[in-house]
Design a protein around this motif. Structure first.
Motif, PDB file in Angstrom:
ATOM      1  N   UNK A  76      56.598 -45.056  34.936  1.00 29.24           N
ATOM      2  CA  UNK A  76      56.584 -44.991  36.410  1.00 29.24           C
ATOM      3  C   UNK A  76      56.048 -46.308  36.960  1.00 29.24           C
ATOM      4  N   UNK A  77      56.818 -46.884  37.895  1.00 24.90           N
ATOM      5  CA  UNK A  77      56.461 -48.160  38.505  1.00 24.90           C
ATOM      6  C   UNK A  77      56.521 -48.016  40.018  1.00 24.90           C
ATOM      7  N   UNK A  78      55.443 -48.429  40.673  1.00 24.49           N
ATOM      8  CA  UNK A  78      55.391 -48.421  42.134  1.00 24.49           C
ATOM      9  C   UNK A  78      55.708 -49.838  42.604  1.00 24.49           C
ATOM     10  N   UNK A  79      56.497 -49.945  43.653  1.00 27.08           N
ATOM     11  CA  UNK A  79      56.775 -51.293  44.137  1.00 27.08           C
ATOM     12  C   UNK A  79      57.735 -51.315  45.301  1.00 27.08           C
ATOM     13  N   UNK A  80      57.615 -52.368  46.078  1.00 24.91           N
ATOM     14  CA  UNK A  80      58.508 -52.588  47.208  1.00 24.91           C
ATOM     15  C   UNK A  80      58.895 -54.063  47.227  1.00 24.91           C
ATOM     16  N   UNK A  81      59.955 -54.354  47.919  1.00 26.47           N
ATOM     17  CA  UNK A  81      60.388 -55.743  48.088  1.00 26.47           C
ATOM     18  C   UNK A  81      60.761 -56.403  46.775  1.00 26.47           C
ATOM     19  N   UNK A  82      60.220 -57.612  46.552  1.00 25.49           N
ATOM     20  CA  UNK A  82      60.547 -58.401  45.374  1.00 25.49           C
ATOM     21  C   UNK A  82      60.139 -57.707  44.068  1.00 25.49           C
ATOM     22  N   UNK A 112      67.297 -53.191  33.750  1.00 20.44           N
ATOM     23  CA  UNK A 112      68.681 -53.418  33.338  1.00 20.44           C
ATOM     24  C   UNK A 112      68.737 -54.247  32.054  1.00 20.44           C
ATOM     25  N   UNK A 113      67.910 -55.274  31.963  1.00 18.01           N
ATOM     26  CA  UNK A 113      67.885 -56.133  30.773  1.00 18.01           C
ATOM     27  C   UNK A 113      67.439 -55.357  29.530  1.00 18.01           C
ATOM     28  N   UNK A 114      66.556 -54.363  29.712  1.00 10.07           N
ATOM     29  CA  UNK A 114      66.062 -53.564  28.589  1.00 10.07           C
ATOM     30  C   UNK A 114      66.874 -52.294  28.373  1.00 10.07           C
ATOM     31  N   UNK A 115      67.932 -52.121  29.166  1.00  5.55           N
ATOM     32  CA  UNK A 115      68.769 -50.928  29.109  1.00  5.55           C
ATOM     33  C   UNK A 115      67.985 -49.644  29.380  1.00  5.55           C
ATOM     34  N   UNK A 116      67.032 -49.748  30.289  1.00  7.17           N
ATOM     35  CA  UNK A 116      66.282 -48.571  30.738  1.00  7.17           C
ATOM     36  C   UNK A 116      67.057 -47.934  31.888  1.00  7.17           C
ATOM     37  N   UNK A 117      67.024 -46.604  31.931  1.00 12.22           N
ATOM     38  CA  UNK A 117      67.730 -45.875  32.994  1.00 12.22           C
ATOM     39  C   UNK A 117      66.742 -45.420  34.059  1.00 12.22           C
ATOM     40  N   UNK A 118      67.171 -45.462  35.304  1.00 10.71           N
ATOM     41  CA  UNK A 118      66.377 -44.888  36.385  1.00 10.71           C
ATOM     42  C   UNK A 118      66.634 -43.390  36.363  1.00 10.71           C
ATOM     43  N   UNK A 119      65.571 -42.593  36.167  1.00 13.26           N
ATOM     44  CA  UNK A 119      65.748 -41.139  36.147  1.00 13.26           C
ATOM     45  C   UNK A 119      65.122 -40.471  37.372  1.00 13.26           C
ATOM     46  N   UNK A 120      64.373 -41.255  38.157  1.00 15.16           N
ATOM     47  CA  UNK A 120      63.843 -40.771  39.426  1.00 15.16           C
ATOM     48  C   UNK A 120      63.558 -41.985  40.292  1.00 15.16           C
ATOM     49  N   UNK A 121      63.887 -41.864  41.574  1.00 15.97           N
ATOM     50  CA  UNK A 121      63.642 -42.982  42.478  1.00 15.97           C
ATOM     51  C   UNK A 121      63.219 -42.448  43.838  1.00 15.97           C
ATOM     52  N   UNK A 122      62.210 -43.077  44.400  1.00 12.53           N
ATOM     53  CA  UNK A 122      61.810 -42.825  45.783  1.00 12.53           C
ATOM     54  C   UNK A 122      61.780 -44.185  46.468  1.00 12.53           C
ATOM     55  N   UNK A 123      61.438 -44.199  47.730  1.00 12.92           N
ATOM     56  CA  UNK A 123      61.368 -45.478  48.443  1.00 12.92           C
ATOM     57  C   UNK A 123      60.176 -46.305  47.967  1.00 12.92           C
ATOM     58  N   UNK A 124      59.235 -45.674  47.261  1.00 13.59           N
ATOM     59  CA  UNK A 124      58.031 -46.384  46.834  1.00 13.59           C
ATOM     60  C   UNK A 124      57.887 -46.538  45.323  1.00 13.59           C
TER      61      UNK A 124
END
Length: 180
Positions: free
Chosen positions: A109-115, A125-137
């Motif tokens: 789990x990574x929190x982040x906005x912008x850059x 993408x470079x590590x071939x990890x998939x997004x399995x959940x996404x929020x605006x934060x």
């Protein structure tokens, strides 16, 4: 009579610690896992990773995969002590066979906005990890691979807003047509 200077020094050679992956085939019955773990804790051996699952329901067999660290002598002791346990059918040092595949799964789990958000997605993408959940934060990524790959991905996510990591532990299997 003079002795050479080297005769006064006792050579102190410590075997470096090695990491080994052990596959242990056991009877699937209550208390077996506790006994295996007790062997490690009772002798002060460390378990870096532990996974267990029933593998053959018909025969009531489970496979315990243990990643441990120690000197070559300690690793041999662990294998012999496991081999002597009653519900243990087989112990295979997957590291020594050099014909095994090891994988682990992690959710990160990574929190982040912008850059930081853009960089986290680029690295995923470079590590071939998939997004399995996404929020605006935040994002939760799923990544599989060897332990080094997962550790590297986690290290790169730290400055970008790493919040939490959940890992499965190592699963290992031998290459080729033979089974344990």
């Amino acid at each position: 009579m003079n002795q050479p200077a080297s005769a006064y020094f006792i050579e102190d050679r410590h075997d470096p610690n090695e990491t080994h992956t052990l596959a242990v085939l056991v009877q699937n019955e209550p208390g077996v896992l506790a006994r295996v773990i007790g062997l490690f804790s009772g002798r002060g051996y460390n378990i870096e990773s532990l996974t267990v699952s029933e593998t053959e329901a018909q025969k009531h067999l489970s496979r315990i995969t243990i990643v441990t660290t120690g000197t070559p002598m300690v690793i041999e002791q662990i294998k012999h002590q496991l081999d002597r346990m009653i519900p243990v059918y087989q112990v295979v040092d997957m590291t020594q066979t050099k014909r095994s595949i090891e994988r682990e799964l992690a959710m990160v789990k990574v929190r982040g906005q912008g850059e930081h958000r853009v960089e986290a997605l680029r690295l995923a993408d470079a590590f071939r990890a998939r997004v399995i959940d996404a929020t605006t934060e935040s994002f939760v990524f799923e990544i599989t691979g060897n332990t080094d790959k997962i550790n590297q991905f986690i290290d790169l996510m730290r400055p970008l807003g790493l919040v939490e990591v959940s890992r499965t532990g190592v699963a290992a299997i031998g290459r080729g047509p033979e089974g344990m």
